[in-house]
Write a protein that holds these residues in place. Structure first.
Motif, PDB file in Angstrom:
ATOM      1  N   SER A 162      38.201 -20.706 -32.647  1.00  0.00           N
ATOM      2  CA  SER A 162      37.079 -21.138 -31.810  1.00  0.00           C
ATOM      3  C   SER A 162      36.366 -19.939 -31.201  1.00  0.00           C
ATOM      4  O   SER A 162      35.148 -19.938 -31.037  1.00  0.00           O
ATOM      5  N   ALA A 163      37.121 -18.885 -30.878  1.00  0.00           N
ATOM      6  CA  ALA A 163      36.512 -17.691 -30.294  1.00  0.00           C
ATOM      7  C   ALA A 163      35.550 -17.022 -31.264  1.00  0.00           C
ATOM      8  O   ALA A 163      34.553 -16.419 -30.860  1.00  0.00           O
ATOM      9  N   SER A 164      35.823 -17.137 -32.550  1.00  0.00           N
ATOM     10  CA  SER A 164      34.960 -16.489 -33.537  1.00  0.00           C
ATOM     11  C   SER A 164      33.547 -17.041 -33.530  1.00  0.00           C
ATOM     12  O   SER A 164      32.606 -16.350 -33.900  1.00  0.00           O
ATOM     13  N   SER A 165      33.392 -18.278 -33.094  1.00  0.00           N
ATOM     14  CA  SER A 165      32.064 -18.893 -33.055  1.00  0.00           C
ATOM     15  C   SER A 165      31.626 -19.227 -31.635  1.00  0.00           C
ATOM     16  O   SER A 165      30.651 -19.948 -31.437  1.00  0.00           O
ATOM     17  N   SER A 166      32.347 -18.702 -30.654  1.00  0.00           N
ATOM     18  CA  SER A 166      32.040 -18.962 -29.233  1.00  0.00           C
ATOM     19  C   SER A 166      32.008 -20.458 -28.920  1.00  0.00           C
ATOM     20  O   SER A 166      31.230 -20.918 -28.090  1.00  0.00           O
ATOM     21  N   THR A 167      32.868 -21.213 -29.605  1.00  0.00           N
ATOM     22  CA  THR A 167      32.937 -22.656 -29.399  1.00  0.00           C
ATOM     23  C   THR A 167      33.866 -22.981 -28.241  1.00  0.00           C
ATOM     24  O   THR A 167      34.985 -22.467 -28.190  1.00  0.00           O
ATOM     25  N   PRO A 168      33.448 -23.836 -27.300  1.00  0.00           N
ATOM     26  CA  PRO A 168      34.365 -24.224 -26.217  1.00  0.00           C
ATOM     27  C   PRO A 168      35.590 -24.940 -26.767  1.00  0.00           C
ATOM     28  O   PRO A 168      35.516 -25.662 -27.763  1.00  0.00           O
ATOM     29  N   ILE A 489      37.086 -15.752 -25.358  1.00  0.00           N
ATOM     30  CA  ILE A 489      36.573 -14.488 -25.882  1.00  0.00           C
ATOM     31  C   ILE A 489      37.779 -13.636 -26.235  1.00  0.00           C
ATOM     32  O   ILE A 489      38.570 -13.280 -25.357  1.00  0.00           O
ATOM     33  N   LYS A 490      37.940 -13.323 -27.494  1.00  0.00           N
ATOM     34  CA  LYS A 490      39.132 -12.607 -27.950  1.00  0.00           C
ATOM     35  C   LYS A 490      39.219 -11.239 -27.292  1.00  0.00           C
ATOM     36  O   LYS A 490      38.244 -10.488 -27.254  1.00  0.00           O
ATOM     37  N   TYR A 491      40.391 -10.934 -26.774  1.00  0.00           N
ATOM     38  CA  TYR A 491      40.631  -9.626 -26.152  1.00  0.00           C
ATOM     39  C   TYR A 491      41.272  -8.705 -27.182  1.00  0.00           C
ATOM     40  O   TYR A 491      42.262  -9.065 -27.817  1.00  0.00           O
ATOM     41  N   ILE A 492      40.696  -7.509 -27.353  1.00  0.00           N
ATOM     42  CA  ILE A 492      41.208  -6.539 -28.312  1.00  0.00           C
ATOM     43  C   ILE A 492      41.773  -5.352 -27.543  1.00  0.00           C
ATOM     44  O   ILE A 492      41.090  -4.768 -26.708  1.00  0.00           O
ATOM     45  N   ASN A 493      43.011  -4.982 -27.823  1.00  0.00           N
ATOM     46  CA  ASN A 493      43.631  -3.822 -27.200  1.00  0.00           C
ATOM     47  C   ASN A 493      43.714  -2.726 -28.245  1.00  0.00           C
ATOM     48  O   ASN A 493      44.438  -2.853 -29.236  1.00  0.00           O
ATOM     49  N   ARG A 503      33.488 -10.334 -28.838  1.00  0.00           N
ATOM     50  CA  ARG A 503      33.572 -11.581 -29.581  1.00  0.00           C
ATOM     51  C   ARG A 503      33.886 -11.213 -31.027  1.00  0.00           C
ATOM     52  O   ARG A 503      33.257 -10.340 -31.609  1.00  0.00           O
ATOM     53  N   ILE A 504      34.892 -11.857 -31.565  1.00  0.00           N
ATOM     54  CA  ILE A 504      35.310 -11.495 -32.916  1.00  0.00           C
ATOM     55  C   ILE A 504      34.644 -12.408 -33.926  1.00  0.00           C
ATOM     56  O   ILE A 504      34.356 -13.561 -33.656  1.00  0.00           O
ATOM     57  N   SER A 505      34.372 -11.860 -35.070  1.00  0.00           N
ATOM     58  CA  SER A 505      33.789 -12.664 -36.140  1.00  0.00           C
ATOM     59  C   SER A 505      34.886 -13.342 -36.916  1.00  0.00           C
ATOM     60  O   SER A 505      36.054 -13.005 -36.790  1.00  0.00           O
ATOM     61  N   SER A 506      34.486 -14.286 -37.750  1.00  0.00           N
ATOM     62  CA  SER A 506      35.486 -15.031 -38.520  1.00  0.00           C
ATOM     63  C   SER A 506      36.251 -14.104 -39.464  1.00  0.00           C
ATOM     64  O   SER A 506      37.388 -14.388 -39.834  1.00  0.00           O
ATOM     65  N   SER A 507      35.678 -12.960 -39.829  1.00  0.00           N
ATOM     66  CA  SER A 507      36.361 -12.035 -40.735  1.00  0.00           C
ATOM     67  C   SER A 507      37.504 -11.312 -40.029  1.00  0.00           C
ATOM     68  O   SER A 507      38.365 -10.721 -40.676  1.00  0.00           O
TER      69      SER A 507
END
Length: 509
Positions: A162-168, A489-493, A503-507
């Motif tokens: 869901s985060a890949s498309s900013s979908t609630p 919103i995906k958190y990247i470390n 925001r991460i893409s579907s890839s």
């Protein structure tokens, strides 16, 4: 807890027909605690809405922390202070440790063969030993760690899509699905996910609803025939038959010699193993399974949702707890249960959620075992007793700014929720303290910690924190009335230890 649905219109018609419009004074032969005036037949039922804990709280602010009510024909007490809770749950625990014999519990628990609703006595003590030593011991709860971590990892993966498309995402639905799957794997050795060909979720939702439904037979016994006319008895019988068939199938599957046994015992395996030694029948096993699932699923799910709701309203608290988790966990990719002990501020957030949103705010109702006195008042036997954990957790004498979500209040504090501090009793205390406390708490912690570690969270477009609805649904477990919809919103470390958010893409999934 709410026990009533649409009882009031019918009762008002009956009262009108009987022309009973005067208020009956309380008897003076015994010294009752203070309380509001009563109507004939219904007593004080007309003063309670579906949110019992809120009605009790409002009335207690006028009549005091020890309040006397008549719920139909049942004498009842409401306890709303830490001092009185200590008297009821500790000093005089033996006087107040029974359970009321409600008809829905009687039916669904195979005539009170479970641990939650069974009257206090030798049988209860035997069942308690089974829970403490076999079913929900600390060792047993730890043995299910791999299930909790596996299911939480699957949930995080699902949210990432869901985060890949900013979908609630609907966190309310996700939390129920997660906790019910954790419980079903631990208890039954298999998952019952939404969308599969099973009526598992529907069966349990109906049973839960009936345990909070109003039955005239409980409160006004001579009007019990109305339960037949309204279809309540038929509905209860159908629910029982559905649940019984489910349990039967489950037990038969576990007894099948062709069944491929798992490396880890599930709770049905445990009960079958101890069945002969402890003289358990199939009905005992079924009743205990009812407790495990119904008590274990809703409570953890509701608590996580309330925690996320409060954090969305407090962005500074949200940032502080996320910073702690991400600093300590680093690049591991997931919070594991061994990590939870290092998360000091996070633990305070969990405590504050338990304080402000105890899952069962009036706990499970108790009943007096004998005539006794409380705070100088006469309390007859078979008096229904509600301990309002919500009101106690926000008592001005115990808490500063009690209606504010302030995790810092627990800093350097020894106050805990394990039944020794009576200003903070989300799991109860005394002989009837919740036997699933440890399982429930660790499920809440591992779920919430990973939600906070893996994602940042935003409200849907057009909403701000003032728009968040905090109203509640009635039930044994009190849920947020409107679903909690949040945008992950995906958190990247990054590998060098510096964090970034994107925001991460579907890839990237």
């Amino acid at each position: 807890m709410s026990l009533f649905t649409s009882w009031l219109p019918t009762l008002l018609i009956i009262l009108s027909l009987l022309s009973l419009s005067v208020v009956f004074p309380q008897r003076k032969s015994t010294k009752h605690p203070p309380g509001p005036p009563q109507l004939p037949i219904i007593g004080n039922l007309h003063q309670l809405n579906n949110l019992f804990h809120r009605s009790f709280w409002q009335l207690s602010e006028k009549y005091g922390p020890l309040m006397y009510l008549k719920l139909g024909s049942l004498p009842s007490l409401v306890i709303s202070s830490a001092k009185l809770a200590s008297d009821v749950l500790k000093t005089q625990d033996l006087d107040f440790c029974n359970r009321p014999l409600f008809v829905s519990y009687k039916k669904l628990s195979y005539n009170f063969l479970d641990i939650v609703s069974t009257p206090y006595g030798e049988y209860y003590r035997d069942m308690r030993k089974i829970f403490n030593n076999e079913l929900l011991s600390v060792k047993r709860v730890l043995s299910f760690r791999f299930i909790r971590e596996d299911e939480v990892a699957g949930m995080i993966s699902s949210i990432s899509r869901s985060a890949s498309s900013s979908t609630p995402v609907n966190l309310t639905e996700l939390m129920f699905a997660l906790t019910s799957t954790i419980i079903s794997r631990a208890a039954f050795g298999k998952s019952y996910r939404e969308g599969e060909k099973t009526n598992f979720h529907g069966c349990f939702e109906e049973a839960q609803a009936l345990l909070t439904s109003f039955f005239y037979a409980d409160y006004i016994p001579w009007l019990g025939w109305i339960d037949v006319l309204t279809g309540q008895w038929a509905r209860l019988e159908k629910s029982f038959q559905d649940m019984d068939a489910f349990y039967e199938k489950l037990i038969e599957e576990h007894l099948d010699p062709r069944r491929v046994k798992q490396e880890q015992e599930d709770l049905v395996d445990v009960l079958i193993r101890v069945q002969k030694d402890l003289h358990l029948t199939r009905n005992h096993i079924k009743a205990l399974l009812m407790d495990i699932f119904i008590a274990g699923t809703d409570t953890s799910a509701a608590t996580v949702v309330w925690a996320m709701t409060e954090l969305m309203k407090k962005p500074k608290v949200m940032k502080k707890v996320q910073d702690e988790i991400r600093r300590i966990i680093g690049n591991k990719g997931m919070v594991e249960e061994d990590d939870l002990y290092q998360l000091d501020y996070f633990k305070l957030v969990v405590k504050e959620t338990f304080r402000m949103h105890p899952a069962a705010p009036t706990l499970v109702p108790r009943e007096t075992t004998r005539q006794c006195k409380l705070d100088g008042y006469d309390i007859p036997p078979k008096t229904l007793v509600f301990v309002n954990a919500l009101a106690i957790g926000q008592e001005l004498e115990s808490w500063k700014n009690p209606r504010e979500f302030l995790p810092e209040r627990f800093t350097d504090s020894t106050i805990d929720y394990k039944g020794q501090n009576f200003q903070f009793i989300p799991f109860g205390a005394g002989r009837r303290i919740c036997p699933g406390m440890h399982f429930g708490a660790v499920t809440v912690e591992i779920t919430l910690a990973n939600l906070l570690y893996s994602f940042n969270w935003e409200l849907p477009s057009g909403m701000n924190k003032k728009d968040i609805d905090m109203s509640e649904l009635p039930g044994i477990t009190v849920h947020k009335k409107s679903p909690l919809l949040l945008v992950p919103i995906k958190y990247i470390n990054s590998m060098n230890g510096k964090t970034k958010e994107q925001r991460i893409s579907s890839s990237d999934i």
